[in-house]
Design an enzyme around this catalytic site. Structure first.
Site, PDB file in Angstrom:
ATOM      1  CG  ASP A 176      16.319  12.714 -12.144  1.00 53.66           C
ATOM      2  OD1 ASP A 176      16.360  11.667 -12.804  1.00 53.66           O
ATOM      3  OD2 ASP A 176      17.344  13.187 -12.261  1.00 53.66           O
ATOM      4  CG  ASP A 221      20.922   8.356 -13.342  1.00 54.39           C
ATOM      5  OD1 ASP A 221      21.449   7.583 -12.440  1.00 54.39           O
ATOM      6  OD2 ASP A 221      19.899   8.257 -14.082  1.00 54.39           O
ATOM      7  NE  ARG A 227      19.750   2.212 -22.009  1.00 53.97           N
ATOM      8  CZ  ARG A 227      19.419   1.056 -21.658  1.00 53.97           C
ATOM      9  NH1 ARG A 227      19.497  -0.038 -22.323  1.00 53.97           N
ATOM     10  NH2 ARG A 227      19.379   0.712 -20.330  1.00 53.97           N
ATOM     11  CB  SER A 234      18.016   5.275 -15.258  1.00 57.72           C
ATOM     12  OG  SER A 234      19.008   4.186 -15.604  1.00 57.72           O
ATOM     13  CG  ASN A 262      21.132   0.437 -15.806  1.00 54.56           C
ATOM     14  OD1 ASN A 262      21.304  -0.777 -15.797  1.00 54.56           O
ATOM     15  ND2 ASN A 262      21.287   1.479 -17.066  1.00 54.56           N
TER      16      ASN A 262
HETATM   17  O1  LIG Z   1      20.356   4.057 -20.176  1.00 49.84           O
HETATM   18  P1  LIG Z   1      19.376   4.179 -18.875  1.00 49.84           P
HETATM   19  O2  LIG Z   1      20.278   3.592 -17.697  1.00 49.84           O
HETATM   20  O3  LIG Z   1      18.374   3.521 -19.254  1.00 49.84           O
HETATM   21  O4  LIG Z   1      19.373   5.717 -18.628  1.00 49.84           O
HETATM   22  C1  LIG Z   1      18.629   6.544 -19.415  1.00 49.84           C
HETATM   23  C2  LIG Z   1      18.772   8.156 -18.923  1.00 49.84           C
HETATM   24  O5  LIG Z   1      18.491   7.998 -17.673  1.00 49.84           O
HETATM   25  C3  LIG Z   1      18.642   9.351 -17.063  1.00 49.84           C
HETATM   26  O6  LIG Z   1      18.294   9.344 -15.622  1.00 49.84           O
HETATM   27  C4  LIG Z   1      19.941   9.838 -17.216  1.00 49.84           C
HETATM   28  O7  LIG Z   1      20.028  11.457 -16.887  1.00 49.84           O
HETATM   29  C5  LIG Z   1      20.457   9.789 -18.719  1.00 49.84           C
HETATM   30  O8  LIG Z   1      21.772  10.237 -18.868  1.00 49.84           O
HETATM   31  C6  LIG Z   1      20.236   8.369 -19.214  1.00 49.84           C
HETATM   32  O9  LIG Z   1      20.614   8.355 -20.786  1.00 49.84           O
END
Ligand SMILES: O=P(O)(O)OC[C@H]1O[C@@H](O)[C@H](O)[C@@H](O)[C@@H]1O
Length: 243
Positions: free
Chosen positions: A14, A16, A63, A138, A140
């Site tokens: 993982d 984050d 998200r 995520s 991102n």
């Molecule tokens: O909003 P993003 O960047 O697509 O991420 C979604 C989720 O990604 C996860 O990796 C995080 O633990 C969450 O907190 C986050 O909400």
């Protein structure tokens, strides 16, 4: 090797909270967005979004699932809306986009901190020939791997963008980790899952992976164990010391 059972050939990380100190950045952006939304809806006496809410309903999930699951816990249901909804739209996408704008602004302002123990672990895993895939909800992920230069250690990625494009179920379903193992050509029992979220260790357990390492940065070791971690560490450097 590196604190893992001998049968392990593949690491599924993982991102984050495991590799980068971005779980806290996500948590903060979620809190700002939800508190703003709840205050506008319920007035000054609104019931704020708590750390417990984050861990239980949002952490580790894609998200839109995070928005839906938290709102459901407060008996609120919003229409999904669409991906290009502005941050002021009262929809699942609108609230998610509002949070994402805050998150990206924060990353642009302050950059991303990498856990040194995790960077070292990635480097050693590479040197020792273990396969290395990032599995994160995520959207991102690519940006974070690029700005930190961590992309040099990573062979493949299943992330929020992949999940949407390939219609893969998010954590706590095991599907994203199963897709990560497949990307490396490994069976689940040859792969280890590294996770800091309860939804993530639960996904590791549900997928019958060879080993599940819970990474506890916020004092929720018991939760991680209860939900599927075989071992809980506070930092990956502890695994390096095991040899
Ligand atoms: O909003 P993003 O960047 O697509 O991420 C979604 C989720 O990604 C996860 O990796 C995080 O633990 C969450 O907190 C986050 O909400």
């Amino acid at each position: 090797m590196l604190g893992l059972p001998d049968s392990i050939t593949t690491c599924l990380f993982d991102l984050d909270g495991v590799i980068t100190d971005t779980a806290s950045v996500h948590r903060k952006a979620w809190k700002q967005m939800f508190d703003e939304y709840l205050e506008a809806k319920d007035g000054k006496g609104f019931q704020p979004f708590t750390e417990g809410d984050y861990n239980k309903y949002v952490d580790g999930k894609p998200r839109q699932d995070g928005v839906r699951d938290f709102l459901a816990s407060r008996d609120i249901q919003l229409p999904d809306g669409s991906p290009d909804d502005g941050g002021d739209a009262e929809t699942v996408w609108g609230l998610g986009n509002r949070k994402n704008t805050r998150l990206q602004a924060e990353i642009e302002r302050n950059g991303v901190e990498v856990y040194e123990g995790s960077r070292r672990y990635l480097q050693l895993a590479q040197e020792k020939g273990l396969r290395r895939i990032v599995v994160s909800s995520s959207a991102n992920t690519q940006m974070v791997l690029q700005v930190t230069g961590l992309d040099r250690y990573i062979e493949g990625r299943i992330d929020g963008v992949t999940l949407a494009e390939q219609h893969i179920k998010g954590k706590p379903a095991p599907d994203s980790f199963l897709a990560g193992a497949k990307l490396a050509g490994a069976s689940p029992d040859q792969a280890v899952v590294f996770e800091d979220a309860t939804s993530g260790v639960a996904a590791g357990r549900a997928g019958n992976f060879g080993f599940v390492v819970g990474v506890d940065r916020v004092g929720h070791a018991d939760e991680l164990k209860r939900n599927g971690a075989d071992l809980v560490v506070q930092d990956l450097s502890e695994l390096i010391q095991k040899g």
